[in-house]
Scaffold this motif. Structure first.
Motif, PDB file in Angstrom:
ATOM      1  N   VAL A 221     -30.137 -35.284 -31.945  1.00  9.49           N
ATOM      2  CA  VAL A 221     -31.391 -34.662 -32.607  1.00  9.49           C
ATOM      3  C   VAL A 221     -31.153 -32.838 -32.346  1.00  9.49           C
ATOM      4  CG1 VAL A 221     -33.286 -33.242 -31.266  1.00  9.49           C
ATOM      5  CG2 VAL A 221     -33.022 -35.706 -30.755  1.00  9.49           C
ATOM      6  N   ASP A 222     -31.469 -31.944 -33.797  1.00 11.55           N
ATOM      7  CA  ASP A 222     -31.262 -31.163 -34.321  1.00 11.55           C
ATOM      8  C   ASP A 222     -31.788 -30.020 -33.486  1.00 11.55           C
ATOM      9  OD1 ASP A 222     -29.748 -32.239 -36.445  1.00 11.55           O
ATOM     10  OD2 ASP A 222     -31.375 -32.862 -36.790  1.00 11.55           O
ATOM     11  N   ILE A 223     -33.493 -30.011 -33.635  1.00 12.81           N
ATOM     12  CA  ILE A 223     -34.123 -29.438 -32.656  1.00 12.81           C
ATOM     13  C   ILE A 223     -35.190 -29.897 -31.831  1.00 12.81           C
ATOM     14  CG2 ILE A 223     -36.856 -27.962 -33.407  1.00 12.81           C
ATOM     15  CD1 ILE A 223     -35.250 -28.077 -36.890  1.00 12.81           C
ATOM     16  N   LEU A 224     -35.188 -29.753 -30.124  1.00 13.06           N
ATOM     17  CA  LEU A 224     -35.680 -29.923 -29.772  1.00 13.06           C
ATOM     18  C   LEU A 224     -36.666 -29.869 -29.123  1.00 13.06           C
ATOM     19  CD1 LEU A 224     -35.349 -32.834 -27.605  1.00 13.06           C
ATOM     20  CD2 LEU A 224     -34.333 -30.653 -25.874  1.00 13.06           C
ATOM     21  N   VAL A 225     -37.985 -29.764 -28.989  1.00 12.71           N
ATOM     22  CA  VAL A 225     -39.470 -29.069 -28.938  1.00 12.71           C
ATOM     23  C   VAL A 225     -40.131 -29.846 -27.835  1.00 12.71           C
ATOM     24  CG1 VAL A 225     -41.350 -28.543 -29.302  1.00 12.71           C
ATOM     25  CG2 VAL A 225     -40.028 -29.251 -30.822  1.00 12.71           C
ATOM     26  N   ASP A 226     -39.941 -28.411 -26.653  1.00 13.28           N
ATOM     27  CA  ASP A 226     -41.342 -28.406 -25.675  1.00 13.28           C
ATOM     28  C   ASP A 226     -42.303 -28.707 -25.336  1.00 13.28           C
ATOM     29  OD1 ASP A 226     -41.295 -27.927 -22.573  1.00 13.28           O
ATOM     30  OD2 ASP A 226     -41.136 -26.085 -23.350  1.00 13.28           O
ATOM     31  N   LEU A 227     -42.925 -29.495 -25.070  1.00 10.00           N
ATOM     32  CA  LEU A 227     -44.396 -29.639 -25.220  1.00 10.00           C
ATOM     33  C   LEU A 227     -45.500 -29.893 -23.722  1.00 10.00           C
ATOM     34  CD1 LEU A 227     -44.558 -33.037 -27.508  1.00 10.00           C
ATOM     35  CD2 LEU A 227     -45.041 -29.954 -28.099  1.00 10.00           C
ATOM     36  N   PRO A 245     -29.298 -28.400 -30.677  1.00  6.41           N
ATOM     37  CA  PRO A 245     -28.586 -26.675 -31.279  1.00  6.41           C
ATOM     38  C   PRO A 245     -30.123 -25.884 -31.660  1.00  6.41           C
ATOM     39  CG  PRO A 245     -27.447 -28.969 -32.610  1.00  6.41           C
ATOM     40  CD  PRO A 245     -28.887 -29.412 -31.472  1.00  6.41           C
ATOM     41  N   ILE A 246     -30.866 -25.962 -31.421  1.00  7.11           N
ATOM     42  CA  ILE A 246     -32.052 -25.273 -32.025  1.00  7.11           C
ATOM     43  C   ILE A 246     -33.502 -25.818 -30.623  1.00  7.11           C
ATOM     44  CG2 ILE A 246     -33.933 -24.597 -33.145  1.00  7.11           C
ATOM     45  CD1 ILE A 246     -31.956 -25.150 -35.575  1.00  7.11           C
ATOM     46  N   GLN A 247     -34.185 -25.293 -30.455  1.00  8.19           N
ATOM     47  CA  GLN A 247     -35.011 -25.532 -28.501  1.00  8.19           C
ATOM     48  C   GLN A 247     -36.246 -24.824 -29.147  1.00  8.19           C
ATOM     49  OE1 GLN A 247     -32.010 -27.544 -25.501  1.00  8.19           O
ATOM     50  NE2 GLN A 247     -33.383 -25.689 -24.790  1.00  8.19           N
ATOM     51  N   VAL A 248     -37.600 -25.445 -28.997  1.00  8.28           N
ATOM     52  CA  VAL A 248     -38.887 -24.568 -29.543  1.00  8.28           C
ATOM     53  C   VAL A 248     -39.485 -25.542 -28.402  1.00  8.28           C
ATOM     54  CG1 VAL A 248     -40.385 -24.515 -31.378  1.00  8.28           C
ATOM     55  CG2 VAL A 248     -38.099 -25.090 -31.737  1.00  8.28           C
ATOM     56  N   THR A 249     -40.271 -24.373 -27.565  1.00  8.92           N
ATOM     57  CA  THR A 249     -41.447 -24.097 -26.968  1.00  8.92           C
ATOM     58  C   THR A 249     -42.970 -24.761 -27.992  1.00  8.92           C
ATOM     59  OG1 THR A 249     -42.558 -24.148 -24.927  1.00  8.92           O
ATOM     60  CG2 THR A 249     -41.494 -22.050 -26.032  1.00  8.92           C
ATOM     61  N   ALA A 250     -43.399 -25.235 -27.693  1.00  8.37           N
ATOM     62  CA  ALA A 250     -44.758 -25.454 -28.095  1.00  8.37           C
ATOM     63  C   ALA A 250     -46.231 -25.962 -27.272  1.00  8.37           C
ATOM     64  CB  ALA A 250     -44.302 -26.215 -30.059  1.00  8.37           C
ATOM     65  N   TRP A 251     -47.552 -25.503 -27.911  1.00  8.67           N
ATOM     66  CA  TRP A 251     -48.701 -26.189 -27.825  1.00  8.67           C
ATOM     67  C   TRP A 251     -49.173 -27.134 -26.622  1.00  8.67           C
ATOM     68  CZ3 TRP A 251     -45.426 -29.182 -31.906  1.00  8.67           C
ATOM     69  CH2 TRP A 251     -45.807 -28.422 -33.043  1.00  8.67           C
ATOM     70  N   GLY A 252     -48.380 -28.356 -25.895  1.00 11.97           N
ATOM     71  CA  GLY A 252     -49.555 -28.381 -23.980  1.00 11.97           C
ATOM     72  C   GLY A 252     -49.492 -26.612 -23.242  1.00 11.97           C
ATOM     73  N   ASN A 253     -48.407 -26.519 -23.341  1.00 14.65           N
ATOM     74  CA  ASN A 253     -48.643 -25.469 -22.217  1.00 14.65           C
ATOM     75  C   ASN A 253     -48.182 -24.291 -23.155  1.00 14.65           C
ATOM     76  OD1 ASN A 253     -47.463 -23.439 -19.422  1.00 14.65           O
ATOM     77  ND2 ASN A 253     -50.026 -24.658 -19.997  1.00 14.65           N
ATOM     78  N   ALA A 254     -48.621 -23.778 -23.922  1.00 14.26           N
ATOM     79  CA  ALA A 254     -47.544 -22.522 -24.871  1.00 14.26           C
ATOM     80  C   ALA A 254     -47.725 -21.725 -24.369  1.00 14.26           C
ATOM     81  CB  ALA A 254     -47.987 -22.663 -26.488  1.00 14.26           C
ATOM     82  N   THR A 255     -47.164 -20.865 -24.098  1.00 10.06           N
ATOM     83  CA  THR A 255     -46.969 -19.375 -22.798  1.00 10.06           C
ATOM     84  C   THR A 255     -45.718 -18.637 -22.830  1.00 10.06           C
ATOM     85  OG1 THR A 255     -47.030 -20.767 -20.286  1.00 10.06           O
ATOM     86  CG2 THR A 255     -48.985 -20.002 -21.521  1.00 10.06           C
ATOM     87  N   GLY A 256     -44.516 -19.072 -23.690  1.00  9.56           N
ATOM     88  CA  GLY A 256     -42.976 -18.464 -22.883  1.00  9.56           C
ATOM     89  C   GLY A 256     -42.551 -19.443 -21.925  1.00  9.56           C
TER      90      GLY A 256
END
Length: 504
Positions: A221-227, A245-256
């Motif tokens: 996985v290149d970009i892993l996204v927490d939902l 290598p890259i991790q992102v948080t988004a959408w499901g409970n997007a508050t940082g």
């Protein structure tokens, strides 16, 4: 085991059987409390917690579940006190930290700084001690097909799924390979839709954090996204290991998240203004709105209810724990200014008589007669959407705003009155409304909120016009057009990947 599998009826039967044999068995009482909270039966949950605490005042688990009971009733201050007491007993008690983080989003006194400090506390006590992974060398071709992994416990009938399923469905699979890591045993028709939208699917709910990290690395996985953020069922401990290598948080409970290992946070300029961005662990990347949702299934335009009723009907189709003392006071002021107005509150928790009666009592204590309230409980989604036919205007709660409920109201032609607060959670509703150009429906303070509602209550012709126009207006906006929104997400992924390749 039944509780972990989401089979709550069988779980409760076993706990009750154990309690018949041993009435003060702590594990059974705590299990009973757990199941009752998850099924919105708060009175028996509180009773079970109190029985434990009578014999074991230092039970951090009982304190945490009792705090959850107060939170479900909208008493956020009492909830936080209980979580803090649990953490005094066991400072690294992750469940209490997570519950506190979640509750603070509902607490009027908490701003962005307080929210992010609580998230950093999770990192310091839970995340930081976890060893990070060594990553294998990757092909740093900036233009190649990128593998994106989505991690969630909500690939099912859940409000969070409504925010990320549109993106899953509209991905460009020639440019992105999509793998979903499902961390819940619960499956339904939404699960099948998520599966159909993915190139790869991993049932990860029985995998340990290390096993899941191993699988993510094996899948390259290149970009892993927490939902999930810090909501229930999250796998942030996996993200603490940094298996991609890259991790992102988004959408499901997007508050940082507060995780230094999380690189990016999908938000928007209203929800997270530039001035507060230095407080976040992640770099904020702006989308047209914090979240989007698919157009409503089978929704038909409906006439303005005010024209047949002779009075305005406000709607609150949100979790009842979002009805803070602060917003209730503002709504009471509004209802006193419009003596003929009615309010419809709809949420599945209102099936519970204890919660329903408690909510009604709070309105009555503010001088609002019970006859002006209609409480509606759980229903199928089609019936839930159909209920907007009886609503003239929706009222966004605060400090924890609506998200999916705001989109649903707008898509049904029902405008939403909102107020911008001092935290991400208290700006999300206003951000959605501004994203479709209804800036005049977003107030800066309590008086402005009341003034907006009173103004439009006196303009039925304008409300009727807006009701007819809103669904198309939403669908044609960059925030509401899910295909356009997904392209913006993919632009972000490509930008993150190019930056990573350039840095190598």
């Amino acid at each position: 085991l039944y509780a972990q599998m989401g089979r709550f009826k069988e779980a409760e039967t076993d706990f009750d059987t154990a309690l018949t044999a041993e009435p003060m068995l702590e594990a059974a009482l705590l299990g009973k409390a757990h199941v009752c909270v998850l099924t919105d039966r708060i009175a028996p949950a509180m009773a079970a917690c109190k029985r434990v605490l009578e014999h074991n005042p230092a039970s951090e688990i009982a304190l945490a579940w009792l705090g959850a009971c107060f939170a479900r009733q909208g008493d956020t201050a009492a909830a936080i006190q209980h979580f803090d007491r649990a953490l005094e007993i066991k400072p690294d008690f992750e469940d209490a930290i997570l519950k506190k983080i979640f509750a603070l989003d509902f607490y009027p006194e908490a701003d962005v700084a307080i929210h992010q400090a609580a998230r950093r506390e999770w990192w310091e006590r839970i995340g930081a001690p976890i060893p990070r992974r060594q990553l294998a060398a990757v092909d740093r071709d900036a233009d190649r097909r990128v593998t994106v992994g989505y991690v969630s416990s909500d690939f099912r009938s859940h409000s969070a799924a409504l925010t990320f399923l549109p993106v899953l469905r509209h991905h460009d699979h020639t440019a992105f390979r999509v793998i979903c890591y499902s961390c819940s045993p619960l499956v339904d028709s939404v699960t099948e839709q998520c599966k159909a939208a993915a190139d790869g699917w991993v049932d990860a709910w029985q995998l340990s954090d290390d096993e899941l990290a191993d699988r993510i690395q094996a899948d390259q996985v290149d970009i892993l996204v927490d939902l999930s953020g810090h909501s229930a069922g999250n796998r942030l401990a996996v993200f603490a290991r940094k298996p991609a290598p890259i991790q992102v948080t988004a959408w499901g409970n997007a508050t940082g998240t507060g995780l230094p290992t999380m690189d990016y946070f999908f938000a928007d300029p209203v929800t997270v203004p530039p001035a507060v961005r230095p407080l976040f662990a992640e770099e904020v990347y702006d989308l047209p709105a914090l979240i989007t949702t698919d157009p409503l299934p089978g929704a038909e335009p409906t006439p303005l209810p005010m024209l047949r009723n002779g009075h305005v009907t406000f709607g609150v189709f949100n979790r009842i724990d979002k009805i803070s003392a602060q917003v209730l006071k503002v709504w009471a002021t509004l209802l006193q200014a419009l003596p003929s107005a009615r309010v419809v509150i709809k949420n599945g928790a209102l099936d519970d008589a204890f919660l329903r009666d408690g909510l009604i009592a709070r309105f009555v204590a503010h001088g609002i007669d019970e006859s002006r309230l209609t409480c509606l409980g759980s229903s199928m989604r089609q019936e839930h959407i159909a209920a907007f036919a009886d609503i003239d205007m929706s009222l966004d709660p605060f400090p924890q705003n609506g998200g999916v409920s705001t989109w649903e109201s707008l898509q049904a032609g029902v405008p939403v009155v909102a107020k911008l607060g001092n935290s991400s959670a208290s700006r999300a509703g206003g951000a959605i409304i501004k994203a479709i150009g209804l800036d005049e429906w977003v107030a800066e303070d309590d008086d402005g909120y009341v003034a907006i509602a009173i103004k439009y209550a006196g303009q039925p012709a304008e409300l009727a016009r807006l009701r007819a126009e809103l669904p198309a207006r939403v669908a044609n906006s960059p925030a509401g057009d899910v295909k356009t929104y997904t392209r913006k997400v993919e632009e972000g992924y490509r930008q993150f990947w190019r930056r990573y390749c350039a840095a190598g």
